[in-house]
Design a protein around this motif. Structure first.
Motif, PDB file in Angstrom:
ATOM      1  N   ALA A   1     -40.542 -33.938  13.503  1.00 46.35           N
ATOM      2  CA  ALA A   1     -39.380 -33.199  14.020  1.00 46.35           C
ATOM      3  C   ALA A   1     -38.130 -33.585  13.237  1.00 46.35           C
ATOM      4  CB  ALA A   1     -39.195 -33.495  15.506  1.00 46.35           C
TER       5      ALA A   1
ATOM      6  N   ARG B   1     -38.062 -34.752  10.188  1.00 43.04           N
ATOM      7  CA  ARG B   1     -38.218 -34.211   8.850  1.00 43.04           C
ATOM      8  C   ARG B   1     -37.805 -32.741   8.805  1.00 43.04           C
ATOM      9  NH1 ARG B   1     -44.263 -33.215   7.203  1.00 43.04           N
ATOM     10  NH2 ARG B   1     -43.838 -31.369   8.443  1.00 43.04           N
ATOM     11  N   ASP B   2     -38.223 -31.968   9.828  1.00 43.23           N
ATOM     12  CA  ASP B   2     -38.014 -30.520   9.780  1.00 43.23           C
ATOM     13  C   ASP B   2     -36.665 -30.080  10.327  1.00 43.23           C
ATOM     14  OD1 ASP B   2     -40.483 -30.386   8.694  1.00 43.23           O
ATOM     15  OD2 ASP B   2     -41.505 -29.672  10.483  1.00 43.23           O
ATOM     16  N   ALA B   3     -36.140 -30.784  11.295  1.00 43.12           N
ATOM     17  CA  ALA B   3     -34.867 -30.357  11.902  1.00 43.12           C
ATOM     18  C   ALA B   3     -34.200 -31.581  12.518  1.00 43.12           C
ATOM     19  CB  ALA B   3     -35.098 -29.274  12.950  1.00 43.12           C
TER      20      ALA B   3
ATOM     21  N   THR C   1     -33.645 -22.791  16.435  1.00 48.54           N
ATOM     22  CA  THR C   1     -34.104 -23.978  15.725  1.00 48.54           C
ATOM     23  C   THR C   1     -35.215 -24.621  16.532  1.00 48.54           C
ATOM     24  OG1 THR C   1     -31.809 -24.251  15.110  1.00 48.54           O
ATOM     25  CG2 THR C   1     -33.298 -26.021  14.502  1.00 48.54           C
ATOM     26  N   VAL C   2     -36.447 -24.378  16.093  1.00 51.42           N
ATOM     27  CA  VAL C   2     -37.591 -25.024  16.731  1.00 51.42           C
ATOM     28  C   VAL C   2     -38.313 -25.809  15.647  1.00 51.42           C
ATOM     29  CG1 VAL C   2     -37.825 -23.275  18.519  1.00 51.42           C
ATOM     30  CG2 VAL C   2     -39.017 -22.974  16.362  1.00 51.42           C
ATOM     31  N   PHE C   3     -39.263 -26.641  16.047  1.00 55.33           N
ATOM     32  CA  PHE C   3     -39.987 -27.432  15.057  1.00 55.33           C
ATOM     33  C   PHE C   3     -41.145 -26.595  14.535  1.00 55.33           C
ATOM     34  CE2 PHE C   3     -38.194 -30.617  18.071  1.00 55.33           C
ATOM     35  CZ  PHE C   3     -37.136 -30.973  17.240  1.00 55.33           C
ATOM     36  N   GLU C   4     -40.916 -25.922  13.421  1.00 52.71           N
ATOM     37  CA  GLU C   4     -41.798 -24.860  12.955  1.00 52.71           C
ATOM     38  C   GLU C   4     -43.209 -25.330  12.632  1.00 52.71           C
ATOM     39  OE1 GLU C   4     -40.319 -21.720  10.922  1.00 52.71           O
ATOM     40  OE2 GLU C   4     -38.563 -21.741  12.237  1.00 52.71           O
ATOM     41  N   SER C   5     -43.357 -26.556  12.129  1.00 55.67           N
ATOM     42  CA  SER C   5     -44.691 -26.962  11.703  1.00 55.67           C
ATOM     43  C   SER C   5     -45.477 -27.608  12.843  1.00 55.67           C
ATOM     44  CB  SER C   5     -44.592 -27.912  10.515  1.00 55.67           C
ATOM     45  OG  SER C   5     -43.925 -29.079  10.899  1.00 55.67           O
ATOM     46  N   GLN C   6     -44.933 -27.547  14.068  1.00 59.43           N
ATOM     47  CA  GLN C   6     -45.662 -28.120  15.196  1.00 59.43           C
ATOM     48  C   GLN C   6     -45.977 -27.020  16.206  1.00 59.43           C
ATOM     49  OE1 GLN C   6     -44.784 -32.182  16.155  1.00 59.43           O
ATOM     50  NE2 GLN C   6     -42.880 -32.116  15.014  1.00 59.43           N
TER      51      GLN C   6
ATOM     52  N   LEU D   1     -41.940 -32.585  22.944  1.00 59.71           N
ATOM     53  CA  LEU D   1     -40.851 -33.334  22.327  1.00 59.71           C
ATOM     54  C   LEU D   1     -39.554 -33.167  23.117  1.00 59.71           C
ATOM     55  CD1 LEU D   1     -41.588 -32.599  18.587  1.00 59.71           C
ATOM     56  CD2 LEU D   1     -41.497 -34.853  19.628  1.00 59.71           C
TER      57      LEU D   1
END
Ligand SMILES: Nc1ncnc2c1ncn2[C@@H]1O[C@H](COP(=O)(O)OP(=O)(O)OP(=O)(O)O)[C@@H](O)[C@H]1O
Ligand SMILES: [Mg+2]
Lengths: 388, 253
Positions: free
Chosen positions: A239, A241-243, B98-103, B111
């Motif tokens: 999380a 890492r991405d945002a 804005t969300v955690f795209e790779s999850q 989270l």
């Protein structure tokens, strides 16, 4: 409910990785020691030492992947933690020489006698004991990473700025270790080791054992990384890492997370360096060279960032290529080839070898599933009322 | 945490005389605004009016040059950072989803849950029934139950907006700051979102920024119009939309 740490962290590719490393860690030393020299299957000692070096590089690559692949921290100074671990081990090995040095001084290593040191500097005390040196192998890189990370992450230094200051850190250490009055052998570093824990470092048995230990350390480092990245903490790292700012607004203290993985990663790099030094027989300031740290990042990029297995694989593949090319007529061009490799991987395989492979496998699985579904539909299966 | 002596206001959120400038550009000018506990407030205003910047100030992303920002009448938000403010119970949906795209969607909600956020807590975290039930409930509310194992990056723009609202629900804050929740949504989705926010408002205090006037009308709450970093008009939607200055700078474009 949630699976146990072990079952959670061991998926198929992780299990295969561990089995392969364990297999090599057992078979290579056995073949080296038990089979007659010159036999087809006998692994010569120089190769055992070479593979041992690769295993240490693989641990370094894992430590970089943990922070870069999962938390987005691109350290271009991880070679420094590796070298510090190496120096801690080197100091132990120096003190094991005892009075067998050229000058025969029972306490002072040769370079200190040569440079007219009146007595052992305070920071060399304790290094005659293995347990103390082993502790320092982890503690010194860990402490440096903690202090460095505390300052950098708290002031929210990120991205290329962070990468630049990690380069500056390793460069500063390079300059410091070059100095004779710094007390670590200056330019020549530490070398001419005799024994480790009472065993001759040159002996085949010792080399085989060091290789097996490096494989064991690689497995342990891998397990630690897997346990971290498959925990909820691993999700927080991704999380971040991405945002990063989104993560803060959810109430996570981002700097603490970064500090935790950065320090853990530095400790692992230190262990890698400590295993490396007795196998190559020398540690000198060139290990701090900024280029070394960059090379290690390239291994991870080639193997596949954020996959762990890929990082280790990348370290072995790139270093094998390096050994191969630098021992032939192409030697002067190695750095150009490495640069070209990095550019090619970035452009053509941005996910690295392992990342690309697993993406390919996923997509194949998806097509198979889709095919199976459409085939099932054509057969009329799953259509309750075809007349509709 | 800086707690002032006693409550100075009954408001849940109290902004007074706030100024922010970026390199000499006054993005927020003498902004004063209060939100009572349990209230829902719609914020409108032209592009660049300072709506998002106001949310940045409340959530600790931007420090004001001047002015008071109090939460719950006691806590000076200008002295806290984003993490502390989130822990106090202020949640935020960003303008750009804005969300955690790779999850996965489920992991995004996991989270967001307001449970132990410490390094140690997450490292040794073991799920429990209570947490997974909360996630199930949120998934149902935002209608993403079937997509729970999909990666958040694969969602449509509108679904990402909903996921982010779902993350706010999982976070369970006292005050929700929702920046342009219906941008990129179809009319049906917009309608559903308004109903969802009204439902959320039964328990929580909400501040919504939105340009979509039909949506704002559907919310049926007090409206504040910002312009050049300050409050231009405040009142019911009819009062505000008939205000001459509001028509001039915003509605009558
Ligand atoms: N970090 C920053 N640095 C410089 N200028 C900024 C910064 N943040 C905002 N601004 C400026 O402040 C003004 C207010 O911006 P803000 O994003 O708050 O507007 P807004 O009301 O949310 O507009 P929109 O409806 O377009 O979202 C704009 O002119 C913007 O360019
Ligand atoms: Mg905005």
């Amino acid at each position: 409910m949630t699976p146990h740490v072990l079952t959670r962290s061991l998926d198929r590719s992780a299990s295969i990785f561990i089995l392969v490393v364990a297999g090599l860690g057992l078979l290579i030393p056995l073949s080296n020691l038990l089979l007659p020299a010159g036999s087809m299957l006998q692994v010569p000692t120089y190769l055992v030492a070479l593979f041992g070096k690769y295993a240490c590089y693989a641990i370094l690559a894992l430590s970089i992947d943990l922070i870069w692949g999962y938390c987005g921290i691109l350290s271009l100074g991880h070679g420094a933690f590796f070298a510090l671990g190496g120096y801690a081990m080197g100091m132990y090995l120096m003190r094991q020489i005892g009075s067998r040095g050229v000058y025969g001084n029972p306490i002072l290593p040769d370079f200190m006698v040569f440079l007219n040191y009146p007595e052992l500097p305070w920071y060399w005390h304790g290094f005659d004991m293995f347990w103390f040196a082993a502790l320092m192998v982890i503690l010194v890189p860990g402490l440096l990473a903690f202090c460095f990370g505390w300052l950098a992450f708290r002031s929210r230094v990120t991205g290329v700025y962070l990468s630049i200051i990690t380069q500056a850190m390793t460069y500063a250490l390079l300059l410091a270790f070059f100095r004779n009055d710094f007390g670590f052998g200056g330019n020549n570093g530490l070398t001419d080791f005799k024994d480790i824990l009472g065993f001759n470092v040159q002996a085949d048995g010792t080399r085989a054992a060091l290789f097996a230990l490096s494989c064991l350390a690689l497995i342990l480092a891998f397990l630690i990384c897997r346990a971290v990245v498959t925990s909820k903490l691993g999700k927080v790292l991704i999380a971040i890492r991405d945002a990063e700012s989104r993560t803060r607004f959810l109430g996570y203290r981002v700097e603490s997370y970064k500090l935790f993985v950065f320090t853990l990663s530095a400790c692992m790099a230190g262990v890698a360096g400590a295993l490396y030094v007795p196998q190559v027989g020398i540690i000198n300031p060139s290990e701090f060279a900024p280029g070394n740290s960059i090379e290690a990042v390239i291994w991870v990029a080639v193997g596949g960032r954020g996959t762990l297995v890929g990082a280790a694989l990348g370290a072995v593949v790139v270093n094998y290529a390096k050994t191969y090319f630098t021992s032939g007529p192409l030697a002067p061009y190695w750095l150009f080839m490495l640069g070209a490799l990095f550019i090619l991987v970035t452009l053509l395989l941005p996910k690295g070898i392992v990342g690309t492979f697993s993406a390919w496998r996923e997509s194949r699985k998806a097509t198979e599933k889709a095919n199976a579904e459409s085939a099932a539909r054509e057969d009329g299966v799953g259509e309750p009322n075809p007349a509709e | 945490m800086s707690v002032m002596e006693g409550r100075t206001t009954s408001a849940l959120l109290y902004l007074d005389g706030v100024h922010v400038s970026f390199d000499g550009f006054h993005a927020i000018n003498n902004l004063s605004l209060t939100l009572e506990p349990g209230e829902m407030r719609a914020i409108i205003g032209p592009n660049g009016a300072g709506k998002t910047t106001m949310m940045d100030i409340i959530t600790g992303k931007t420090k004001p040059d001047e002015g008071t920002v109090l939460f719950d009448g006691m806590t000076d938000l200008t002295r806290l950072d984003e993490t502390q403010i989130a822990e106090l119970g202020i949640g935020r949906k960003f303008q750009k989803p804005t969300v955690f795209e790779s999850q996965t969607i489920e992991d995004n909600l996991l989270l967001a849950l307001n449970v132990d956020h410490s390094v140690k807590g997450t490292l040794f975290w073991r799920g429990n029934r209570n947490e997974s039930e909360r996630i199930d409930r949120v998934l149902e509310t935002i209608r993403l139950t079937d997509a729970r194992n999909r990666l958040a990056g694969s969602l449509s723009h509108g679904q990402k907006q909903w996921l982010e609202i779902g993350m706010l629900l999982a976070q369970d804050p006292k005050l929700l700051l929702v920046d342009e929740p219906v941008a990129g949504m179809t009319d049906v989705e917009t309608h559903q979102t308004a109903e969802l926010l009204k439902k959320i408002n039964k328990e929580k205090t909400v501040m919504v920024v939105e340009h979509d006037m039909t949506f704002v009308r559907q919310l049926g709450v007090k409206v504040t119009c910002l312009h050049e970093g300050t409050v231009l008009a405040e009142g019911t939607i009819d009062q505000v939309s008939s205000n001459e200055r509001v028509i001039e700078v915003y509605l009558g474009r």
